[in-house]
Design a protein around this motif. Sequence first.
Motif, PDB file in Angstrom:
ATOM      1  N   LEU A   1       0.826  -1.208   0.000  1.00  0.00           N
ATOM      2  CA  LEU A   1       0.000   0.000   0.000  1.00  0.00           C
ATOM      3  C   LEU A   1       0.861   1.261   0.000  1.00  0.00           C
ATOM      4  CD1 LEU A   1      -2.785  -1.044   2.512  1.00  0.00           C
ATOM      5  CD2 LEU A   1      -3.040  -0.625   0.061  1.00  0.00           C
ATOM      6  N   LYS A   2       1.986   1.195   0.717  1.00  0.00           N
ATOM      7  CA  LYS A   2       2.887   2.354   0.783  1.00  0.00           C
ATOM      8  C   LYS A   2       3.453   2.693  -0.599  1.00  0.00           C
ATOM      9  CE  LYS A   2       6.683   4.190   3.395  1.00  0.00           C
ATOM     10  NZ  LYS A   2       6.656   4.713   4.711  1.00  0.00           N
ATOM     11  N   LEU A   3       3.869   1.678  -1.358  1.00  0.00           N
ATOM     12  CA  LEU A   3       4.397   1.922  -2.703  1.00  0.00           C
ATOM     13  C   LEU A   3       3.285   2.364  -3.653  1.00  0.00           C
ATOM     14  CD1 LEU A   3       6.992  -0.962  -3.096  1.00  0.00           C
ATOM     15  CD2 LEU A   3       7.440   1.448  -2.690  1.00  0.00           C
ATOM     16  N   ASP A   4       2.095   1.791  -3.491  1.00  0.00           N
ATOM     17  CA  ASP A   4       0.939   2.240  -4.284  1.00  0.00           C
ATOM     18  C   ASP A   4       0.694   3.729  -4.071  1.00  0.00           C
ATOM     19  OD1 ASP A   4       0.301  -0.142  -5.524  1.00  0.00           O
ATOM     20  OD2 ASP A   4      -1.091  -0.765  -3.952  1.00  0.00           O
ATOM     21  N   GLN A   5       0.739   4.146  -2.789  1.00  0.00           N
ATOM     22  CA  GLN A   5       0.492   5.539  -2.453  1.00  0.00           C
ATOM     23  C   GLN A   5       1.594   6.437  -3.005  1.00  0.00           C
ATOM     24  OE1 GLN A   5      -2.369   6.715  -0.883  1.00  0.00           O
ATOM     25  NE2 GLN A   5      -1.511   8.613  -1.692  1.00  0.00           N
ATOM     26  N   LEU A   6       2.847   5.977  -2.918  1.00  0.00           N
ATOM     27  CA  LEU A   6       3.964   6.756  -3.467  1.00  0.00           C
ATOM     28  C   LEU A   6       3.798   6.948  -4.966  1.00  0.00           C
ATOM     29  CD1 LEU A   6       6.702   8.170  -3.392  1.00  0.00           C
ATOM     30  CD2 LEU A   6       7.792   5.922  -3.443  1.00  0.00           C
ATOM     31  N   LEU A   7       3.474   5.870  -5.696  1.00  0.00           N
ATOM     32  CA  LEU A   7       3.268   5.981  -7.146  1.00  0.00           C
ATOM     33  C   LEU A   7       2.125   6.927  -7.472  1.00  0.00           C
ATOM     34  CD1 LEU A   7       3.804   2.440  -8.678  1.00  0.00           C
ATOM     35  CD2 LEU A   7       4.905   4.558  -9.373  1.00  0.00           C
TER      36      LEU A   7
ATOM     37  N   SER B   1      11.093  12.187   6.659  1.00  0.00           N
ATOM     38  CA  SER B   1       9.823  12.469   7.326  1.00  0.00           C
ATOM     39  C   SER B   1       8.706  11.514   6.918  1.00  0.00           C
ATOM     40  CB  SER B   1       9.404  13.921   7.073  1.00  0.00           C
ATOM     41  OG  SER B   1       9.334  14.171   5.693  1.00  0.00           O
ATOM     42  N   LEU B   2       8.732  11.009   5.672  1.00  0.00           N
ATOM     43  CA  LEU B   2       7.686  10.082   5.220  1.00  0.00           C
ATOM     44  C   LEU B   2       8.193   8.643   5.103  1.00  0.00           C
ATOM     45  CD1 LEU B   2       6.028  12.302   2.472  1.00  0.00           C
ATOM     46  CD2 LEU B   2       5.280  11.956   4.837  1.00  0.00           C
ATOM     47  N   ASN B   3       9.457   8.411   5.424  1.00  0.00           N
ATOM     48  CA  ASN B   3      10.064   7.084   5.379  1.00  0.00           C
ATOM     49  C   ASN B   3       9.831   6.398   4.029  1.00  0.00           C
ATOM     50  OD1 ASN B   3      11.472   4.831   6.237  1.00  0.00           O
ATOM     51  ND2 ASN B   3       9.691   3.896   7.196  1.00  0.00           N
ATOM     52  N   GLN B   4      10.308   7.038   2.976  1.00  0.00           N
ATOM     53  CA  GLN B   4      10.186   6.459   1.635  1.00  0.00           C
ATOM     54  C   GLN B   4      11.417   6.797   0.801  1.00  0.00           C
ATOM     55  OE1 GLN B   4       6.416   8.037   0.410  1.00  0.00           O
ATOM     56  NE2 GLN B   4       7.216  10.048  -0.079  1.00  0.00           N
TER      57      GLN B   4
END
Length: 198
Positions: A3-9, A88-91
């Motif tokens: 979900l984190k990578l989905d949100q980043l994309l 700050s967003l750990n990405q």
Amino acid sequence: MSLKLDQLLANLQVALSDKISKHVLAIEEVTIECKAADYIAVCQILRDDNRLKFEQLIDLCAVDYQDYGDGGYDGLRYAVVTHLLSVSLNQRLRVRVFAEDASFPVLPTLVEIWPVANWYEREAFDLFGIMFENHPDLRRILTDYGFVGHPFRKDFPMIGNVEMRYDPEQQRVIYQPVTIEERNNVPRVIRNEGAHAK
């Protein structure tokens, strides 16, 4: 995909839209490509957009794609790849941009956006010959100032072009043509297939 990578994309596509020419997800990391003309604008957005917040450039390197994929590659030759981190967003994010001209590769500098890019860009210039437009101090960083060529280019000769040595008679360092004979350092293996078969 998480979900984190989905949100980043999704955030990247909203913030950058048509400035992204390609994106790839591999090994749980996102890589985006942009055109050289959009490079500064893309990096500025990546740093300043509240959904992205890539405050740190953690690495920048050059890549020579000559003969990539066993010679089947027919794209642009030189690329610069930056690795970005949002604390700050750990990405994390990888950004790749290709220089348009292989005979004289030029890209804009990122020093105004991330000052740490200074030495990384000097290294890419020194080893690959990529020029960084508006860089404040673009000079060699690893090789000698008199060094000829860029040693990480795929077409650079393995033995080099010149060698440097100290001359005791002249009491200084001198450059001269390479005196090492080019040779193949791969050991030759001789197998006697029938020796052990009885």
